[in-house]
Write a protein that holds these residues in place. Structure first.
Motif, PDB file in Angstrom:
ATOM      1  N   ASN A  93       0.828  -1.213   0.000  1.00 37.92           N
ATOM      2  CA  ASN A  93       0.000   0.000   0.000  1.00 37.92           C
ATOM      3  C   ASN A  93       0.854   1.251   0.000  1.00 37.92           C
ATOM      4  O   ASN A  93       0.568   2.226  -0.721  1.00 37.92           O
ATOM      5  N   ARG A  94       1.912   1.240   0.785  1.00 30.15           N
ATOM      6  CA  ARG A  94       2.782   2.418   0.863  1.00 30.15           C
ATOM      7  C   ARG A  94       3.404   2.720  -0.499  1.00 30.15           C
ATOM      8  O   ARG A  94       3.448   3.884  -0.927  1.00 30.15           O
ATOM      9  N   ALA A  95       3.880   1.697  -1.196  1.00 30.72           N
ATOM     10  CA  ALA A  95       4.483   1.888  -2.517  1.00 30.72           C
ATOM     11  C   ALA A  95       3.448   2.356  -3.529  1.00 30.72           C
ATOM     12  O   ALA A  95       3.724   3.220  -4.364  1.00 30.72           O
ATOM     13  N   ALA A  96       2.234   1.790  -3.455  1.00 30.59           N
ATOM     14  CA  ALA A  96       1.176   2.176  -4.391  1.00 30.59           C
ATOM     15  C   ALA A  96       0.765   3.624  -4.194  1.00 30.59           C
ATOM     16  O   ALA A  96       0.591   4.376  -5.165  1.00 30.59           O
ATOM     17  N   MET A  97       0.611   4.051  -2.958  1.00 29.85           N
ATOM     18  CA  MET A  97       0.206   5.423  -2.683  1.00 29.85           C
ATOM     19  C   MET A  97       1.319   6.405  -3.050  1.00 29.85           C
ATOM     20  O   MET A  97       1.063   7.466  -3.625  1.00 29.85           O
ATOM     21  N   ALA A  98       2.555   6.042  -2.737  1.00 31.13           N
ATOM     22  CA  ALA A  98       3.680   6.931  -3.037  1.00 31.13           C
ATOM     23  C   ALA A  98       3.871   7.099  -4.541  1.00 31.13           C
ATOM     24  O   ALA A  98       4.244   8.174  -5.019  1.00 31.13           O
ATOM     25  N   GLY A  99       3.615   6.025  -5.295  1.00 32.86           N
ATOM     26  CA  GLY A  99       3.804   6.076  -6.743  1.00 32.86           C
ATOM     27  C   GLY A  99       2.561   6.453  -7.519  1.00 32.86           C
ATOM     28  O   GLY A  99       2.573   6.409  -8.753  1.00 32.86           O
ATOM     29  N   CYS A 100       1.488   6.809  -6.818  1.00 29.40           N
ATOM     30  CA  CYS A 100       0.215   7.207  -7.452  1.00 29.40           C
ATOM     31  C   CYS A 100      -0.314   6.126  -8.395  1.00 29.40           C
ATOM     32  O   CYS A 100      -0.802   6.424  -9.494  1.00 29.40           O
ATOM     33  N   TYR A 101      -0.213   4.870  -7.963  1.00 29.89           N
ATOM     34  CA  TYR A 101      -0.782   3.774  -8.749  1.00 29.89           C
ATOM     35  C   TYR A 101      -2.281   3.685  -8.479  1.00 29.89           C
ATOM     36  O   TYR A 101      -2.751   3.986  -7.378  1.00 29.89           O
ATOM     37  N   ASP A 102      -3.016   3.255  -9.488  1.00 25.67           N
ATOM     38  CA  ASP A 102      -4.473   3.149  -9.347  1.00 25.67           C
ATOM     39  C   ASP A 102      -4.892   1.882  -8.623  1.00 25.67           C
ATOM     40  O   ASP A 102      -5.972   1.829  -8.028  1.00 25.67           O
ATOM     41  N   ALA A 103      -4.061   0.839  -8.700  1.00 24.36           N
ATOM     42  CA  ALA A 103      -4.431  -0.421  -8.057  1.00 24.36           C
ATOM     43  C   ALA A 103      -3.191  -1.264  -7.794  1.00 24.36           C
ATOM     44  O   ALA A 103      -2.180  -1.153  -8.495  1.00 24.36           O
ATOM     45  N   ILE A 104      -3.298  -2.113  -6.779  1.00 23.32           N
ATOM     46  CA  ILE A 104      -2.288  -3.123  -6.483  1.00 23.32           C
ATOM     47  C   ILE A 104      -2.866  -4.465  -6.933  1.00 23.32           C
ATOM     48  O   ILE A 104      -3.937  -4.866  -6.458  1.00 23.32           O
ATOM     49  N   ALA A 105      -2.176  -5.159  -7.823  1.00 14.19           N
ATOM     50  CA  ALA A 105      -2.624  -6.470  -8.291  1.00 14.19           C
ATOM     51  C   ALA A 105      -1.771  -7.561  -7.664  1.00 14.19           C
ATOM     52  O   ALA A 105      -0.538  -7.476  -7.662  1.00 14.19           O
ATOM     53  N   THR A 106      -2.423  -8.567  -7.119  1.00 20.52           N
ATOM     54  CA  THR A 106      -1.702  -9.707  -6.549  1.00 20.52           C
ATOM     55  C   THR A 106      -2.032 -10.970  -7.337  1.00 20.52           C
ATOM     56  O   THR A 106      -3.045 -11.044  -8.038  1.00 20.52           O
ATOM     57  N   GLY A 107      -1.166 -11.973  -7.199  1.00 24.61           N
ATOM     58  CA  GLY A 107      -1.332 -13.207  -7.967  1.00 24.61           C
ATOM     59  C   GLY A 107      -2.181 -14.254  -7.281  1.00 24.61           C
ATOM     60  O   GLY A 107      -2.053 -15.445  -7.606  1.00 24.61           O
TER      61      GLY A 107
ATOM     62  N   ALA B  82     -10.582   1.397  -3.092  1.00 20.90           N
ATOM     63  CA  ALA B  82      -9.658   2.345  -2.469  1.00 20.90           C
ATOM     64  C   ALA B  82     -10.427   3.227  -1.494  1.00 20.90           C
ATOM     65  O   ALA B  82     -11.644   3.368  -1.579  1.00 20.90           O
ATOM     66  N   GLY B  83      -9.696   3.835  -0.575  1.00 25.86           N
ATOM     67  CA  GLY B  83     -10.330   4.779   0.349  1.00 25.86           C
ATOM     68  C   GLY B  83      -9.617   4.831   1.677  1.00 25.86           C
ATOM     69  O   GLY B  83      -8.959   3.867   2.087  1.00 25.86           O
ATOM     70  N   ASN B  84      -9.714   5.969   2.358  1.00 23.69           N
ATOM     71  CA  ASN B  84      -9.134   6.151   3.688  1.00 23.69           C
ATOM     72  C   ASN B  84      -7.633   5.863   3.721  1.00 23.69           C
ATOM     73  O   ASN B  84      -7.121   5.286   4.689  1.00 23.69           O
ATOM     74  N   GLY B  85      -6.938   6.240   2.663  1.00 22.76           N
ATOM     75  CA  GLY B  85      -5.490   6.049   2.639  1.00 22.76           C
ATOM     76  C   GLY B  85      -5.040   4.721   2.080  1.00 22.76           C
ATOM     77  O   GLY B  85      -3.833   4.444   2.048  1.00 22.76           O
ATOM     78  N   PHE B  86      -5.985   3.895   1.625  1.00 28.94           N
ATOM     79  CA  PHE B  86      -5.646   2.598   1.051  1.00 28.94           C
ATOM     80  C   PHE B  86      -5.881   2.611  -0.461  1.00 28.94           C
ATOM     81  O   PHE B  86      -6.883   3.142  -0.941  1.00 28.94           O
ATOM     82  N   ALA B  87      -4.959   1.998  -1.203  1.00 29.28           N
ATOM     83  CA  ALA B  87      -5.119   1.859  -2.646  1.00 29.28           C
ATOM     84  C   ALA B  87      -6.077   0.703  -2.958  1.00 29.28           C
ATOM     85  O   ALA B  87      -6.293  -0.182  -2.122  1.00 29.28           O
ATOM     86  N   ARG B  88      -6.653   0.724  -4.139  1.00 28.55           N
ATOM     87  CA  ARG B  88      -7.503  -0.387  -4.582  1.00 28.55           C
ATOM     88  C   ARG B  88      -6.672  -1.673  -4.695  1.00 28.55           C
ATOM     89  O   ARG B  88      -5.528  -1.642  -5.142  1.00 28.55           O
ATOM     90  N   LYS B  89      -7.234  -2.791  -4.283  1.00 30.63           N
ATOM     91  CA  LYS B  89      -6.551  -4.082  -4.380  1.00 30.63           C
ATOM     92  C   LYS B  89      -7.348  -4.997  -5.307  1.00 30.63           C
ATOM     93  O   LYS B  89      -8.576  -5.100  -5.162  1.00 30.63           O
ATOM     94  N   VAL B  90      -6.664  -5.652  -6.235  1.00 24.35           N
ATOM     95  CA  VAL B  90      -7.349  -6.486  -7.223  1.00 24.35           C
ATOM     96  C   VAL B  90      -6.635  -7.823  -7.382  1.00 24.35           C
ATOM     97  O   VAL B  90      -5.432  -7.931  -7.147  1.00 24.35           O
ATOM     98  N   LYS B  91      -7.420  -8.834  -7.808  1.00 18.63           N
ATOM     99  CA  LYS B  91      -6.893 -10.191  -7.982  1.00 18.63           C
ATOM    100  C   LYS B  91      -7.350 -10.741  -9.339  1.00 18.63           C
ATOM    101  O   LYS B  91      -8.349 -11.468  -9.415  1.00 18.63           O
ATOM    102  N   PRO B  92      -6.631 -10.414 -10.401  1.00 20.36           N
ATOM    103  CA  PRO B  92      -7.084 -10.792 -11.744  1.00 20.36           C
ATOM    104  C   PRO B  92      -7.101 -12.294 -12.033  1.00 20.36           C
ATOM    105  O   PRO B  92      -7.755 -12.724 -12.982  1.00 20.36           O
ATOM    106  N   LEU B  93      -6.407 -13.108 -11.230  1.00 21.01           N
ATOM    107  CA  LEU B  93      -6.363 -14.556 -11.481  1.00 21.01           C
ATOM    108  C   LEU B  93      -7.444 -15.318 -10.709  1.00 21.01           C
ATOM    109  O   LEU B  93      -7.377 -16.545 -10.598  1.00 21.01           O
TER     110      LEU B  93
END
Length: 315
Positions: A141-155, A186-197
């Motif tokens: 989350n910290r890396a996603a927010m710092a880099g202005c990413y729209d979502a964090i995708a995990t495997g 996303a919200g309250n300081g957390f980036a959106r989290k997604v699981k495409p698989l």
């Protein structure tokens, strides 16, 4: 056995889909499942920046490659846990993979952050898997927010999600059931989290990785022996063997018929969040967040050890 699509010799048979595919058609099947997983749950769009959490395993590397080839704007993120032998091997696989495919990569070195996992394990009297998960989620989350990413995708694949669903159901944990799914907003300081698989099983991602020649880290974490999550995955694997297709039915049924009921309960249980006074990340646990608290405990452990080594100190 012949391929269901082109009738060539099949390379992979899938009982859950009552089908078999040749190498080329299997790659197309895998891609369709990823695309359907993204579109059916509106995980993200082509215009968004996606940070992909890479562990060095087959699932996260397969996800990264597939999203990149589909044209998504992806950057990899590897959290180096500083576990002897395991972490250097996983890091080498991730770095080699990203270099071969010319994919951008960020690395967080937990040893440099004072949170090397062997040290954390010694300092805290808590199950190390839960602590490790908390630290990794924090840095995602910290890396996603710092880099202005729209979502964090995990495997996370279908097996992971079904085992987690079973675990949460066995405990009737409304909060976790209400937030489980392929997309967490996303919200309250957390980036959106997604699981495409989420539509693909571990067996299916393993076949994709093999056919695509993806080299990956295969050794299990040395700290994970006896974890209950593995027991639940094996239990659902046995069920799937007796009743092919049941895992996907179970998970889709929850998303379509059950999740929203638990989501309403989870909203009522939500605790107010505030920024951590040390790092600024959101926390519901008071003045400082859980990871800063862990870092403080590790610091106290190191300090106590040094004091014990001083001349004249009590043993």
């Amino acid at each position: 056995m012949k391929c269901k699509i082109c009738k060539a010799e099949a390379a992979v048979a899938l009982r859950s889909h009552n089908a078999a595919f040749c190498e080329k058609c299997y790659a197309a099947f895998f891609r369709r499942q990823v695309q359907k997983g993204i579109s059916s749950r509106n995980l993200f769009s082509m215009s968004e920046k996606i940070l992909v959490a890479l562990s060095g395993g087959k699932d996260s590397l397969a996800l990264m490659l597939e999203l990149a080839e589909l044209g998504y704007n992806v950057t990899g993120l590897f959290i180096d846990l500083a576990i002897p032998e395991s972490s250097p091997a996983a890091r080498a696989q991730v770095e080699g993979f990203c270099a071969r495919h010319k994919l951008p990569l960020q690395i967080v070195d937990l040893a440099a952050e004072g949170l090397a996992m062997p040290l954390v394990k010694k300092a805290l009297r808590r199950p190390v898997c839960s602590v490790c998960g908390k630290i990794k989620r924090y840095w995602f989350n910290r890396a996603a927010m710092a880099g202005c990413y729209d979502a964090i995708a995990t495997g996370h694949n279908l097996d992971d999600e079904v085992a987690r669903l079973l675990s949460n159901t066995l405990r009737w944990d409304a909060s976790y059931l209400g937030s489980q799914g392929p997309r967490l907003e996303a919200g309250n300081g957390f980036a959106r989290k997604v699981k495409p698989l989420w539509r693909l099983s571990e067996f299916e991602t393993a076949n994709y990785a093999f056919l695509r020649g993806i080299e990956h880290h295969m050794a299990p974490c040395p700290y994970s022996a006896g974890a209950s999550f593995s027991i639940l995955k094996n239990l659902m694997h046995r069920l799937e063997g007796a009743m092919p297709g049941r895992k996907l039915d179970f998970y889709q049924g929850f998303l379509e018929k059950g999740r929203e009921n638990f989501a309403q309960a989870a909203k009522r249980e939500d605790m107010p969040l505030s920024p951590c006074s040390l790092c600024g990340q959101p926390t519901s646990g008071g003045e400082i967040c859980g990871v800063c608290s862990i870092k403080r405990q590790v610091g106290e452990y190191i300090k106590a050890g040094r004091k014990a080594e001083e001349p004249g100190s009590a043993l």
